[in-house]
Design a protein around this motif. Structure first.
Motif, PDB file in Angstrom:
ATOM      1  N   ALA A  27       9.985  -2.494  -3.353  1.00  0.00           N
ATOM      2  CA  ALA A  27       9.236  -1.325  -2.883  1.00  0.00           C
ATOM      3  C   ALA A  27       7.751  -1.645  -2.849  1.00  0.00           C
ATOM      4  O   ALA A  27       7.235  -2.302  -3.753  1.00  0.00           O
ATOM      5  CB  ALA A  27       9.501  -0.158  -3.810  1.00  0.00           C
ATOM      6  N   GLU A  84       3.624  -0.006  -1.753  1.00  0.00           N
ATOM      7  CA  GLU A  84       2.895   1.259  -1.653  1.00  0.00           C
ATOM      8  C   GLU A  84       3.025   1.808  -0.240  1.00  0.00           C
ATOM      9  O   GLU A  84       2.840   1.093   0.741  1.00  0.00           O
ATOM     10  CB  GLU A  84       1.418   1.042  -1.993  1.00  0.00           C
ATOM     11  CG  GLU A  84       1.220   0.824  -3.482  1.00  0.00           C
ATOM     12  CD  GLU A  84      -0.253   0.653  -3.859  1.00  0.00           C
ATOM     13  OE1 GLU A  84      -1.092   1.314  -3.227  1.00  0.00           O
ATOM     14  OE2 GLU A  84      -0.507  -0.159  -4.766  1.00  0.00           O
ATOM     15  N   GLY A  85       3.341   3.089  -0.129  1.00  0.00           N
ATOM     16  CA  GLY A  85       3.588   3.691   1.183  1.00  0.00           C
ATOM     17  C   GLY A  85       2.300   4.071   1.881  1.00  0.00           C
ATOM     18  O   GLY A  85       1.262   4.284   1.226  1.00  0.00           O
ATOM     19  N   GLU A 123       4.419  11.344   2.122  1.00  0.00           N
ATOM     20  CA  GLU A 123       5.611  10.825   1.446  1.00  0.00           C
ATOM     21  C   GLU A 123       5.572  11.080  -0.074  1.00  0.00           C
ATOM     22  O   GLU A 123       4.603  10.774  -0.752  1.00  0.00           O
ATOM     23  CB  GLU A 123       5.682   9.311   1.704  1.00  0.00           C
ATOM     24  CG  GLU A 123       6.724   8.592   0.906  1.00  0.00           C
ATOM     25  CD  GLU A 123       6.415   7.090   0.829  1.00  0.00           C
ATOM     26  OE1 GLU A 123       7.189   6.319   1.384  1.00  0.00           O
ATOM     27  OE2 GLU A 123       5.371   6.727   0.218  1.00  0.00           O
ATOM     28  N   VAL A 174       7.592  10.080  -3.609  1.00  0.00           N
ATOM     29  CA  VAL A 174       8.516   9.038  -4.065  1.00  0.00           C
ATOM     30  C   VAL A 174       9.236   9.513  -5.335  1.00  0.00           C
ATOM     31  O   VAL A 174       8.619  10.045  -6.255  1.00  0.00           O
ATOM     32  CB  VAL A 174       7.774   7.707  -4.329  1.00  0.00           C
ATOM     33  CG1 VAL A 174       8.684   6.714  -5.057  1.00  0.00           C
ATOM     34  CG2 VAL A 174       7.283   7.116  -3.018  1.00  0.00           C
ATOM     35  N   ARG A 229      11.108   9.280  -0.479  1.00  0.00           N
ATOM     36  CA  ARG A 229      11.564   7.892  -0.598  1.00  0.00           C
ATOM     37  C   ARG A 229      12.110   7.727  -2.019  1.00  0.00           C
ATOM     38  O   ARG A 229      11.508   8.189  -2.990  1.00  0.00           O
ATOM     39  CB  ARG A 229      10.398   6.928  -0.350  1.00  0.00           C
ATOM     40  CG  ARG A 229      10.751   5.455  -0.504  1.00  0.00           C
ATOM     41  CD  ARG A 229       9.811   4.555   0.304  1.00  0.00           C
ATOM     42  NE  ARG A 229       8.428   4.634  -0.138  1.00  0.00           N
ATOM     43  CZ  ARG A 229       7.766   3.635  -0.746  1.00  0.00           C
ATOM     44  NH1 ARG A 229       8.374   2.480  -0.985  1.00  0.00           N
ATOM     45  NH2 ARG A 229       6.510   3.785  -1.084  1.00  0.00           N
ATOM     46  N   VAL A 247      13.263   5.167  -5.045  1.00  0.00           N
ATOM     47  CA  VAL A 247      13.124   3.785  -5.513  1.00  0.00           C
ATOM     48  C   VAL A 247      13.758   3.675  -6.901  1.00  0.00           C
ATOM     49  O   VAL A 247      13.876   4.660  -7.618  1.00  0.00           O
ATOM     50  CB  VAL A 247      11.643   3.347  -5.606  1.00  0.00           C
ATOM     51  CG1 VAL A 247      10.956   3.499  -4.253  1.00  0.00           C
ATOM     52  CG2 VAL A 247      10.896   4.121  -6.669  1.00  0.00           C
ATOM     53  N   ALA A 267       6.350   5.614  -9.620  1.00  0.00           N
ATOM     54  CA  ALA A 267       6.715   6.272  -8.360  1.00  0.00           C
ATOM     55  C   ALA A 267       5.466   6.813  -7.672  1.00  0.00           C
ATOM     56  O   ALA A 267       5.291   6.663  -6.449  1.00  0.00           O
ATOM     57  CB  ALA A 267       7.720   7.391  -8.633  1.00  0.00           C
ATOM     58  N   ALA A 273       3.775   6.105  -3.954  1.00  0.00           N
ATOM     59  CA  ALA A 273       3.875   7.186  -2.972  1.00  0.00           C
ATOM     60  C   ALA A 273       2.631   7.258  -2.086  1.00  0.00           C
ATOM     61  O   ALA A 273       1.516   7.224  -2.600  1.00  0.00           O
ATOM     62  CB  ALA A 273       4.077   8.516  -3.688  1.00  0.00           C
ATOM     63  N   GLY A 322       4.537  11.384  -7.375  1.00  0.00           N
ATOM     64  CA  GLY A 322       5.794  10.735  -7.732  1.00  0.00           C
ATOM     65  C   GLY A 322       6.607  11.619  -8.671  1.00  0.00           C
ATOM     66  O   GLY A 322       6.049  12.426  -9.427  1.00  0.00           O
ATOM     67  N   ASP A 335      13.244  -0.372  -3.170  1.00  0.00           N
ATOM     68  CA  ASP A 335      13.611   0.759  -2.322  1.00  0.00           C
ATOM     69  C   ASP A 335      15.125   0.889  -2.331  1.00  0.00           C
ATOM     70  O   ASP A 335      15.846  -0.106  -2.370  1.00  0.00           O
ATOM     71  CB  ASP A 335      13.149   0.525  -0.878  1.00  0.00           C
ATOM     72  CG  ASP A 335      11.656   0.821  -0.751  1.00  0.00           C
ATOM     73  OD1 ASP A 335      11.190   1.772  -1.430  1.00  0.00           O
ATOM     74  OD2 ASP A 335      10.983   0.094  -0.011  1.00  0.00           O
TER      75      ASP A 335
END
Lengths: 131, 744
Positions: free
Chosen positions: B572, B574-575, B580, B582, B621, B623, B638, B642, B647, B737
């Motif tokens: 995973a 970092e988004g 989003e 997480v 998402r 994880v 998390a 995110a 998270g 992920d």
């Protein structure tokens, strides 16, 4: 039927002498055990009295010695004896006579002395039957 | 009257159904230390007691006279009476003074002296002393076995179960006196089915009692009641001498006896002479000792509610047990009659005998439900057995009852029923049907038993008593029907009478029919490391209550039914999506563990959170965090991944946190630490709140159940699940992920 004459000549309760280790299921199956064989015996109680005295329990020892003497007294007579010692059941004379009888008939000197002692106590405390 | 709502609530508590009465010595309402109690004194002239406790010989009542003649050891009296009571009290507690030395010394004391010694001891000191002064090294217990329908099959089944549970003595009585022979017979067969060597008695009047003993049906009696004043003793139609003779009469038939006495009885009878209950009980105990009784049952017995109504009444009850033990007597220490409406108060009182151990912690634990108790209802009964077992296990104490399994109980009850059936058939008694045996094996109480013809039973019982049959015929019948072990035990109970060892102080028989008494199993307690210790087999049995489960059984390995499949899709990162959220899962989530503590499958919990996030229109998402099992750190990681910076951390046991990137690892936005109190709705709201935090909207309250018992109920589960989660940690593995797929 027990022989009435015999019973009057010797009214004492009988005891048997089968050793404890002989009291087995096999002996039971062979019908060799009678109810008398599994009653406590005078000698047993005398032994328990000696043991109690040695362990420092003099009162228990005295109780066992009286019990040893009482093994010879038949059941009905035993209950009569108890009844006569209850409050206001007996006169002083009756208790003294009972004491004599117990000693003579059952070789029970300690029980006899105990009854005599009760007679004296009852006399002082109004526990005798007044006729 | 002004009422506080709290006082009102308390007024309805069970303890307030109990009666509490103020001391009033002139009415005999005083447990210890009445102002009318005599001051200890003793005058000997040439070995004769001429004065005792302030009373000249000429004024002795019959009990004084009996005590002076038979109970007091005149050789020890001078030393005992000259020793300050405080010193004697200290020696009772002192771990360097052995029991036998104190029994010898205290045998020179007068009743008032014994009471004065007790006055110096608080209850903890009395318990210390009791632990040392108990006659038999191994503590024991006695059970009551009765049923109001006087059903002999049920009685035998109850006796068998009680014997298997480890009671050393069983006592029955009867509602209809003429049933006594069958009750005694049922108790004998039942007890010897459960465990060879258990002593039994049937409490009936003396003549019948002796006859039952002569038939070999019973081995002990405790019907010899004594009271501490002349008037109350006379009301009982006895004198010290008649009771003493009765004791000898029983012994002459090989029947173990103990006297019965207890605080409160004289007051109840109205003849207490203004003396304290304990002082009068001390007189009873010295009378019993003087008569040569090996022991007593005391501890207020049926008057417990009267003594217990008074200030320090429960302390006095322990004091009377202790005086008996100090006189060298076996003690069956009460706890049989109903002592309080309050379970807390009842149990607290029980601990005074339960913890130090007495020869018989109760003088009759009601082994059946209360309604079947023909002794007027038991203080502790069949329903309380598991509590008793738990307390023994908690404290590592042997209070004389051992746990057995349901299967064992049913099996031994059934066996006793079959043995009874065989004996009844062989001896020509009214037949016992198979249905009765099955009913007795599973019964709660006597209402569960099929009706028997009571008239026929009574007639047969009477004919049995009057006829020639004895316990030998019972053994024969059992043997012939193939119940060889039970037959051997019944026969052995006859054989031991020839030896007479069970007449010794505090004697019980072990499973090999060997007497354990104050002579053969003497209490050698002298502080830590000495005396009776719960060790070896006894501890193994006492600790292994049937409710105990292994960790493996409590939290089973994965059943593979987590309700979801989680497929790894690479490390995973970092988004970038600022909307989003997480969700970080614990290392064992749906991979070793299956359900949260509130009972949701992992799939259900995950779906609920997803639902909540989606309801706010945001993407989620999922994880897996591998390198920690800590809820805060799972959430923290998390949040770090995110895109929104929000998270959620979710442990396998269901504990959940919502946090934001940048907060310290142990800080958070919302923490739901009580996983058992969550629900599907709660997880939906947690998902929604996480999304709200991402959107800058105010979160809504998460519905959490209030259940103060959940921690109590689930703390072991929680600990075991957390252990499993920790075991799944891989410190070197990065977060992954996950693709969430339905369960296959």
């Amino acid at each position: 039927m027990p022989d009435r004459d015999d019973a009057e000549k010797d009214p004492r309760r009988k005891e048997a002498h089968m050793a404890p280790e002989e009291i087995t299921l096999q002996a039971l199956r062979e019908a060799r055990i009678t109810p008398e064989d599994v009653t406590i015996r005078r000698r047993t109680l005398e032994f328990q009295a000696e043991r109690a005295a040695a362990e420092g329990y003099p009162q228990l020892a005295r109780n066992f010695r009286r019990a040893a003497e009482l093994t010879a007294v038949p059941g009905d007579a035993l209950l009569v004896l108890y009844e006569k010692l209850r409050p206001k059941r007996s006169t002083h004379g009756e208790l003294l006579a009972l004491s004599q009888e117990i000693i003579a008939r059952y070789d029970a000197p300690e029980t006899g002395a105990y009854i005599r002692e009760a007679a004296e106590a009852y006399l002082r405390k109004g526990l005798l039957r007044m006729d | 009257m002004e009422r506080s709502k709290r006082f009102e609530v308390r007024s309805r508590r069970p303890v307030n159904l109990d009666t509490f009465v103020a001391e009033d010595p002139d009415l005999g309402l005083v447990a210890m230390d009445s102002p009318n109690d005599p001051v200890p004194s003793l005058t000997l002239v040439r070995g004769r007691i001429v004065e005792m406790d302030g009373c000249d010989e000429a004024d002795f009542d019959t009990i004084d006279r009996y005590i002076a003649t038979h109970a007091i050891d005149r050789a020890m009296a001078e030393e005992a009476m000259a020793t300050p009571s405080l010193d004697l009290a200290r020696r009772l507690v002192d771990i360097t003074t052995p029991r036998i030395e104190l029994v010898r010394l205290l045998s020179g004391c007068t009743p008032a002296k014994l009471c004065q010694i007790m006055s110096h001891l608080n209850v903890v000191e009395m318990m210390m002393a009791m632990q040392k002064m108990r006659a038999r090294r191994t503590p024991g217990n006695q059970a009551h076995v009765t049923n109001w329908r006087e059903n002999p099959v049920l009685m035998a089944a109850d006796a068998a179960e009680a014997a298997l549970r480890g009671f050393d003595e069983l006592e029955t009585t009867c509602r209809v006196a003429r049933m006594a022979p069958f009750n005694a017979l049922a108790l004998l067969i039942g007890s010897q089915t459960g465990r060879g060597g258990v002593l039994t008695q049937c409490a009936v009047e003396e003549a019948l009692n002796l006859r039952l003993g002569l038939k070999g049906l019973t081995t002990y009696a405790e019907t010899l009641s004594v009271y501490g004043t002349d008037d109350s003793l006379r009301d009982g139609d006895d004198t010290p001498w008649s009771k003493g003779l009765l004791a000898s009469a029983y012994a002459s038939r090989g029947i173990k006896i103990r006297f019965t006495s207890g605080t409160g009885s004289e007051t109840l009878m109205g003849y207490e002479e203004g003396k304290s209950m304990l002082y009068l009980e001390a007189r009873c105990l010295m009378l019993a000792k003087g008569a040569g009784a090996q022991g007593v049952q005391n501890g207020a017995i049926s008057c417990v509610a009267l003594t217990g109504a008074l200030p320090q009444g429960v302390r006095a009850i322990l004091a009377e047990n202790l005086i008996a033990a100090a006189l060298g007597l076996e003690v069956a220490s009460g706890n049989d009659a109903m002592s309080s409406h309050s379970d807390m108060r009842k149990t607290a009182k029980l601990m005074l005998q339960f913890l130090p151990g007495t020869d018989f912690v109760t003088s009759g634990y009601s082994s059946m439900p209360r309604r079947d108790n023909m002794f007027g209802g038991g203080n502790f009964d069949a329903e309380d057995l598991d509590d008793w077992m738990a307390i023994q296990r908690d404290m590592r104490v042997n209070a004389g009852i051992f746990p057995i399994t349901e299967d064992q109980a049913i099996a031994v009850r059934r066996l006793a029923g079959k043995a009874m059936q065989a004996v009844f058939a062989a001896l020509g008694f009214p037949a016992i049907g198979d249905g009765e045996i099955e009913a007795a094996a599973l019964a709660y109480h006597s209402d569960d038993m099929p009706e028997r013809d009571l008239v026929a039973d009574i007639a047969a019982a009477q004919a049995f008593l009057d006829g020639p049959l004895t316990a030998l015929d019972v053994a024969n019948a059992l043997d012939a029907a193939g119940f060889v072990d039970i037959a051997a035990n019944v026969l052995a109970m006859q054989r031991v009478r020839v030896v007479g060892d069970y007449l010794q102080p505090a004697a019980v028989l072990d499973a090999d029919f060997v007497a354990k008494s104050a002579f053969s199993d003497w209490n050698d307690y002298l502080g830590p490391g000495t005396g009776y210790r719960v060790e070896g087999e006894a501890w193994a049995r006492l600790s292994a209550i049937p409710q105990q489960r292994t960790a493996a059984a409590m939290v089973p390995l994965t059943s593979g039914n987590a309700g979801v499949r989680l497929v790894p899709r690479g490390t995973a990162t970092e988004g970038n999506d600022p909307t989003e959220v997480v969700l970080g899962l614990g290392p064992a989530f749906a991979d070793g563990l299956d359900r949260t503590l509130c009972g949701l499958t992992h799939g259900e919990a995950l779906a609920a959170i997803g639902e909540g996030v989606a309801a706010q229109g945001l993407p989620l998402r999922v994880v897996r965090i591998h390198d920690t099992a800590d809820c805060g750190l799972i959430g923290w990681q998390a949040a770090r991944l995110a895109g929104s910076g929000i998270g959620i951390g979710l442990q396998s046991k269901g504990t959940t946190v919502i946090t934001r990137k940048g907060l310290a690892p142990l800080n958070n936005l919302e923490l739901f630490s009580q996983a058992p109190l969550l629900s599907r709705e709660a997880y939906v709201q947690i998902g929604a709140n996480a999304a709200s935090h991402a959107l800058g909207r105010p979160p809504m309250p998460v519905p959490v159940r209030v259940d103060n018992m959940s921690r109590l109920r689930l703390i072991v589960h929680a600990m075991l699940m957390h252990k499993r989660e920790i075991a799944a940690v891989d410190a070197s593995a990065a977060a992954e992920d996950l693709e969430v797929l339905p369960h296959a």
